[in-house]
Design a protein around this motif. Sequence first.
Motif, PDB file in Angstrom:
ATOM      1  N   ALA A 135       0.834  -1.208   0.000  1.00 51.82           N
ATOM      2  CA  ALA A 135       0.000   0.000   0.000  1.00 51.82           C
ATOM      3  C   ALA A 135       0.869   1.259   0.000  1.00 51.82           C
ATOM      4  N   ASP A 136       1.974   1.236   0.740  1.00 54.01           N
ATOM      5  CA  ASP A 136       2.896   2.379   0.746  1.00 54.01           C
ATOM      6  C   ASP A 136       3.477   2.609  -0.648  1.00 54.01           C
ATOM      7  N   VAL A 137       3.919   1.536  -1.301  1.00 56.21           N
ATOM      8  CA  VAL A 137       4.488   1.662  -2.647  1.00 56.21           C
ATOM      9  C   VAL A 137       3.430   2.168  -3.623  1.00 56.21           C
ATOM     10  N   GLN A 138       2.201   1.693  -3.508  1.00 51.92           N
ATOM     11  CA  GLN A 138       1.124   2.173  -4.382  1.00 51.92           C
ATOM     12  C   GLN A 138       0.874   3.665  -4.172  1.00 51.92           C
ATOM     13  N   ARG A 139       0.943   4.115  -2.924  1.00 48.45           N
ATOM     14  CA  ARG A 139       0.774   5.550  -2.629  1.00 48.45           C
ATOM     15  C   ARG A 139       1.907   6.357  -3.240  1.00 48.45           C
ATOM     16  N   LEU A 140       3.137   5.873  -3.097  1.00 52.05           N
ATOM     17  CA  LEU A 140       4.303   6.602  -3.588  1.00 52.05           C
ATOM     18  C   LEU A 140       4.371   6.649  -5.112  1.00 52.05           C
ATOM     19  N   THR A 141       3.753   5.693  -5.783  1.00 48.41           N
ATOM     20  CA  THR A 141       3.785   5.649  -7.248  1.00 48.41           C
ATOM     21  C   THR A 141       2.480   6.108  -7.878  1.00 48.41           C
ATOM     22  N   ALA A 142       1.582   6.656  -7.098  1.00 45.24           N
ATOM     23  CA  ALA A 142       0.245   7.024  -7.589  1.00 45.24           C
ATOM     24  C   ALA A 142       0.288   7.977  -8.782  1.00 45.24           C
ATOM     25  N   ASP A 143       1.236   8.885  -8.836  1.00 43.36           N
ATOM     26  CA  ASP A 143       1.310   9.860  -9.925  1.00 43.36           C
ATOM     27  C   ASP A 143       2.258   9.440 -11.040  1.00 43.36           C
ATOM     28  N   ALA A 144       2.857   8.274 -10.913  1.00 45.61           N
ATOM     29  CA  ALA A 144       3.791   7.788 -11.938  1.00 45.61           C
ATOM     30  C   ALA A 144       3.016   7.240 -13.130  1.00 45.61           C
ATOM     31  N   SER A 145       3.699   7.129 -14.257  1.00 44.28           N
ATOM     32  CA  SER A 145       3.075   6.552 -15.439  1.00 44.28           C
ATOM     33  C   SER A 145       2.674   5.108 -15.127  1.00 44.28           C
ATOM     34  N   PRO A 146       1.692   4.580 -15.850  1.00 41.28           N
ATOM     35  CA  PRO A 146       1.268   3.195 -15.591  1.00 41.28           C
ATOM     36  C   PRO A 146       2.412   2.188 -15.699  1.00 41.28           C
ATOM     37  N   ASP A 147       3.324   2.377 -16.638  1.00 42.64           N
ATOM     38  CA  ASP A 147       4.449   1.446 -16.785  1.00 42.64           C
ATOM     39  C   ASP A 147       5.373   1.485 -15.576  1.00 42.64           C
ATOM     40  N   VAL A 148       5.705   2.681 -15.122  1.00 39.69           N
ATOM     41  CA  VAL A 148       6.595   2.821 -13.965  1.00 39.69           C
ATOM     42  C   VAL A 148       5.905   2.290 -12.712  1.00 39.69           C
ATOM     43  N   ARG A 149       4.641   2.656 -12.535  1.00 37.14           N
ATOM     44  CA  ARG A 149       3.876   2.165 -11.376  1.00 37.14           C
ATOM     45  C   ARG A 149       3.832   0.631 -11.383  1.00 37.14           C
ATOM     46  N   GLY A 150       3.549   0.046 -12.538  1.00 34.60           N
ATOM     47  CA  GLY A 150       3.487  -1.410 -12.645  1.00 34.60           C
ATOM     48  C   GLY A 150       4.811  -2.079 -12.359  1.00 34.60           C
ATOM     49  N   THR A 151       5.902  -1.450 -12.762  1.00 34.59           N
ATOM     50  CA  THR A 151       7.235  -2.005 -12.497  1.00 34.59           C
ATOM     51  C   THR A 151       7.491  -2.078 -11.001  1.00 34.59           C
ATOM     52  N   PHE A 152       7.204  -0.994 -10.280  1.00 32.33           N
ATOM     53  CA  PHE A 152       7.418  -0.983  -8.840  1.00 32.33           C
ATOM     54  C   PHE A 152       6.491  -1.976  -8.144  1.00 32.33           C
ATOM     55  N   GLU A 153       5.210  -1.945  -8.479  1.00 27.98           N
ATOM     56  CA  GLU A 153       4.261  -2.836  -7.819  1.00 27.98           C
ATOM     57  C   GLU A 153       4.577  -4.303  -8.114  1.00 27.98           C
ATOM     58  N   GLY A 154       4.958  -4.599  -9.353  1.00 26.62           N
ATOM     59  CA  GLY A 154       5.282  -5.971  -9.724  1.00 26.62           C
ATOM     60  C   GLY A 154       6.477  -6.506  -8.957  1.00 26.62           C
ATOM     61  N   LEU A 155       7.544  -5.699  -8.847  1.00 26.27           N
ATOM     62  CA  LEU A 155       8.717  -6.158  -8.115  1.00 26.27           C
ATOM     63  C   LEU A 155       8.390  -6.352  -6.644  1.00 26.27           C
TER      64      LEU A 155
END
Length: 131
Positions: free
Chosen positions: A104-124
């Motif tokens: 949830a913290d990572v999702q909050r921190l990447t909320a404004d990132a592009s979908p590709d960047v957000r997906g990379t962080f969430e996936g890892l």
Amino acid sequence: MLQLVYVSSANPAAPCPTQDILTVSRRNNARDRISGLLYADGGRFLQALEGPEVAVEAAFTRIQCDPRHRAIVLLSRRIVDRREFGHWEMAHRAPGADAASFLADVQRLTADASPDVRGTFEGLVQTRVLA
């Protein structure tokens, strides 16, 4: 403004406490007007750097020469109109910490990132949490 995203493995022959990385990164990034997100779990680093092109390229060159990193892979290099990470953050999951809260913290921190960047962080993060 340039945004780079890379992944690397931590070099067990050159360990460095996460807090030490955070302290130095915050100082350097404030000086160089770089923002982004660094995910570190003791085994992997995933980082987005964004800011002035010359500063981001110089920071990435330093990282590539840093013995704490090995197997560095540049995942993306793109020009962005605005900062997707408004301030410098480090996501770090301490041993025994709740996986759902960390995600949830990572999702909050990447909320404004592009979908590709957000997906990379969430996936890892999801992969590492399950490991």
